[in-house]
Design an enzyme around this catalytic site. Structure first.
Site, short mmCIF file in Angstrom:
data_model
loop_
_atom_site.label_atom_id
_atom_site.label_comp_id
_atom_site.label_asym_id
_atom_site.label_seq_id
_atom_site.Cartn_x
_atom_site.Cartn_y
_atom_site.Cartn_z
N ASP A 24 0.86 -1.42 0.27
CA ASP A 24 0.22 -0.12 0.41
C ASP A 24 0.98 1.32 0.10
O ASP A 24 1.65 1.61 0.52
CB ASP A 24 -0.36 0.23 1.35
CG ASP A 24 -2.00 1.19 1.20
OD1 ASP A 24 -2.44 1.22 0.47
OD2 ASP A 24 -1.82 2.02 2.51
N GLU A 43 1.68 -0.06 -4.89
CA GLU A 43 0.37 0.53 -5.54
C GLU A 43 1.26 1.83 -5.87
O GLU A 43 1.96 2.29 -4.77
CB GLU A 43 -0.58 1.08 -4.69
CG GLU A 43 -2.00 2.26 -4.46
CD GLU A 43 -2.66 2.39 -3.48
OE1 GLU A 43 -3.61 3.01 -3.98
OE2 GLU A 43 -1.78 2.36 -2.59
#
Ligand code: BGC
Length: 554
Positions: free
Chosen positions: A206, A270
């Site tokens: 993330d 990401e």
């Protein structure tokens, strides 16, 4: 190369990963929130789509301020989702069905309820004192610098006990971890080991771009803008110092050597939509000692404009290093079938076109739950919002709830079969009509199309791994060839809702690949593309090597 299970550890290259947002997938204990037993119950459905893996969004213990992206215990499952035993069963079941499992790892921050932060905020002394990013106030008491939070307001919050500010790039409930402090990195690597030991096949990392910032905490300069103040002030800054720091790379290398020691567990990053996103995709996934692949939200945020798409494809075909992963919809953005539709109108043909495009790009693919059904964005009223990001900016920006509503399973059942209780977000009527059971038996449905397309793609090496050669076609057409060894697939897409006719006279042969579900037809030298139609065709060039596409449109 084979891993310990005898499976190819390059499985991720060209793979399709199905993203599950567990809160909204399937609720088995009727509390209105999806859970792990629900995911397990629906795994056969996911496997039946012919995807390679799932990415499970966070299920760790969390106060759920940011719906799991605020982790309060990295080694425990939040009771709203189930137990560690449920998690283990999920892994076993998924593997039995031939699905790999990727889970989120959130390294940029934790929840403010995490024991590490509780200790760190108490005092400037002690083991955890340096685990977060602390800084003294400016002389006039204001924050240490001008950095802004993505979710609104200053990126700094005051902690009276330490007489210091702490950094948070998202909610104030998500303090930024100090990834320059070795014990923090050791701890996060241990966490990764914990989940790898339980059998996960990799991680989605993330918020990579927020891992590290300028150690001197220098101010960000303003970003050039057109004179209009934007809704989100974050875009008024050039994010030179608060994020995107290259010191993140050695951390990724350490994680990669750990994952390699587990038979090549896959690392998917990401990347934010800040300028230079594609360069970062390449940098993060360059060589063989960083991530395996990365995706960026950048194309998700912009409209489907012919010029933009062409530029994007030009960038992709020029990629020298790294491996991209594509995602058109996810839990952070408006669903693509609405975002890119003309005036947001729902049109199943358009949904098919987007799926065909997504699944034929060079790279791996993430499909978000419900994308295979062609679900449009849900429209919610202000009182129905749960996402703090949307609540802050309503109504100028409606937040992310519209893409997070529950998965519709049964069109006739209460709440479309997602739950027997009041769901945490409503199930729109329009979604119930598009439920899995309503589409499954209909050969013309978007779901049936998705299944056909995915099954076809699986056995087409040019689509999974081939090079991409962009064709020079006029608006509203986009086209490219995917080429691998002797397999050459022509892909043409009509972005308009009007039919287009062209010529493929310069190819020696053009054989439409009907198994793909493509809607265009070839008659003699002519190709007919209906509105939002597309073609996949096996082609043989007229000459042995033909650089230029042999397609012509008036
Ligand atoms: C996640 C978001 C989350 C943010 C902060 C993102 O990239 O996908 O859902 O709000 O990170 O953790």
């Amino acid at each position: 190369m084979l891993d310990s299970a005898g499976l190819n550890n390059q499985w991720w290259r060209g793979a399709v990963v199905y993203q599950i947002y567990p809160r909204s997938f399937c609720d088995t204990n009727d509390d209105g929130i999806g859970d792990l037993p629900g995911v397990i119950a629906r795994l056969p459905y996911v496997a039946s789509l012919d995807v390679d893996a799932i990415w499970l969004c966070p299920v760790f213990t969390s106060p759920q301020r940011d719906f799991g992206y605020d982790v309060a215990d990295h080694h425990a499952i939040d009771p709203i989702f189930g137990t560690l035993e449920d998690f283990d069963r999920l892994i076993t079941q998924a593997h039995r069905l031939g699905l790999r499992v990727l889970i989120d790892q959130v390294w940029a921050h934790t929840s403010d309820r995490h024991a590490w932060f509780q200790a760190s905020r108490r005092s400037r002394e002690g083991d955890r004192a340096d685990w977060y990013v602390w800084a003294d106030p400016a002389e006039d008491g204001t924050p240490p610098n001008n950095w802004l939070s993505v979710f609104g307001g200053s990126a700094w919050s005051w902690e009276p006990r330490r007489r210091q500010y702490y950094l948070h790039h998202f909610l104030s409930h998500q303090p930024t971890l100090n990834l320059r402090h070795e014990p923090v990195v050791q701890q996060l690597l241990d966490t990764a080991r914990f989940w790898l030991d339980r059998g996960v096949d990799g991680f989605r990392l993330d918020a990579l771009d927020f891992f590290l910032h300028d150690a001197q905490l220098r101010r960000n300069p303003p970003a050039p803008h057109n004179g209009t103040v934007p809704v989100k002030l974050f875009s008024l800054q050039h994010h030179l110092h608060d994020m995107l720091h290259p010191d993140a790379l050695p951390l990724l290398e350490r994680l990669r050597s750990l994952s390699d020691s587990y038979g090549g567990a896959c690392l998917l990053g990401e990347v934010s939509s800040q300028p230079g996103a594609f360069e970062r995709v390449q940098t993060y996934a360059a060589g063989t000692n960083r991530l395996h692949m990365a995706y960026t939200l950048r194309p998700l945020r912009e409209g489907l404009d012919w010029h933009r798409l062409r530029n994007l494809l030009a960038e992709v075909s020029a990629m020298q290093d790294g491996w991209a992963c594509w995602s058109f919809s996810n839990h952070d953005v408006e669903r693509v079938a609405t975002r890119w539709a003309a005036e947001g109108r729902h049109d199943p043909n358009f949904a098919r076109l987007l799926l065909a495009l997504l699944l034929s790009l060079r790279g791996s693919v993430i499909m978000y739950q419900g994308e295979e059904l062609g679900l449009p964005e849900a429209e919610l009223a202000e009182h129905e919002l749960r996402d703090p990001f949307g609540i802050t900016y309503w109504p100028e920006f409606r937040g992310r709830d519209g893409s997070r509503t529950p998965m519709p399973w049964h069109s006739e059942a209460v709440h479309a079969g997602f739950t027997g209780a009041e769901p945490w977000l409503p199930v729109p009527q329009a979604h119930a009509a598009l439920a899995v059971d309503a589409q499954a038996g209909d050969p013309e449905s978007v779901l049936s199309f998705s299944r056909r397309l995915l099954a076809w793609r699986r056995q087409e090496p040019a689509l999974r791994q081939g090079d991409l050669h962009l064709l020079d076609l006029p608006k509203p057409l986009i086209g490219f060839e995917r080429i691998r060894d002797h397999s050459r697939v022509l892909a043409l897409f009509n972005l308009s809702d009007q039919p287009v006719v062209g010529s493929v006279a310069d190819y020696a042969t053009v054989c439409p690949l009907e198994e793909s579900g493509c809607t265009a037809t070839v008659e003699g030298d002519d190709v007919y593309l209906p509105g939002h139609g597309f073609l996949f065709a096996a082609v043989v060039p007229a000459q042995e090597w033909q650089e230029e596409a042999a397609v012509a449109f008036a």
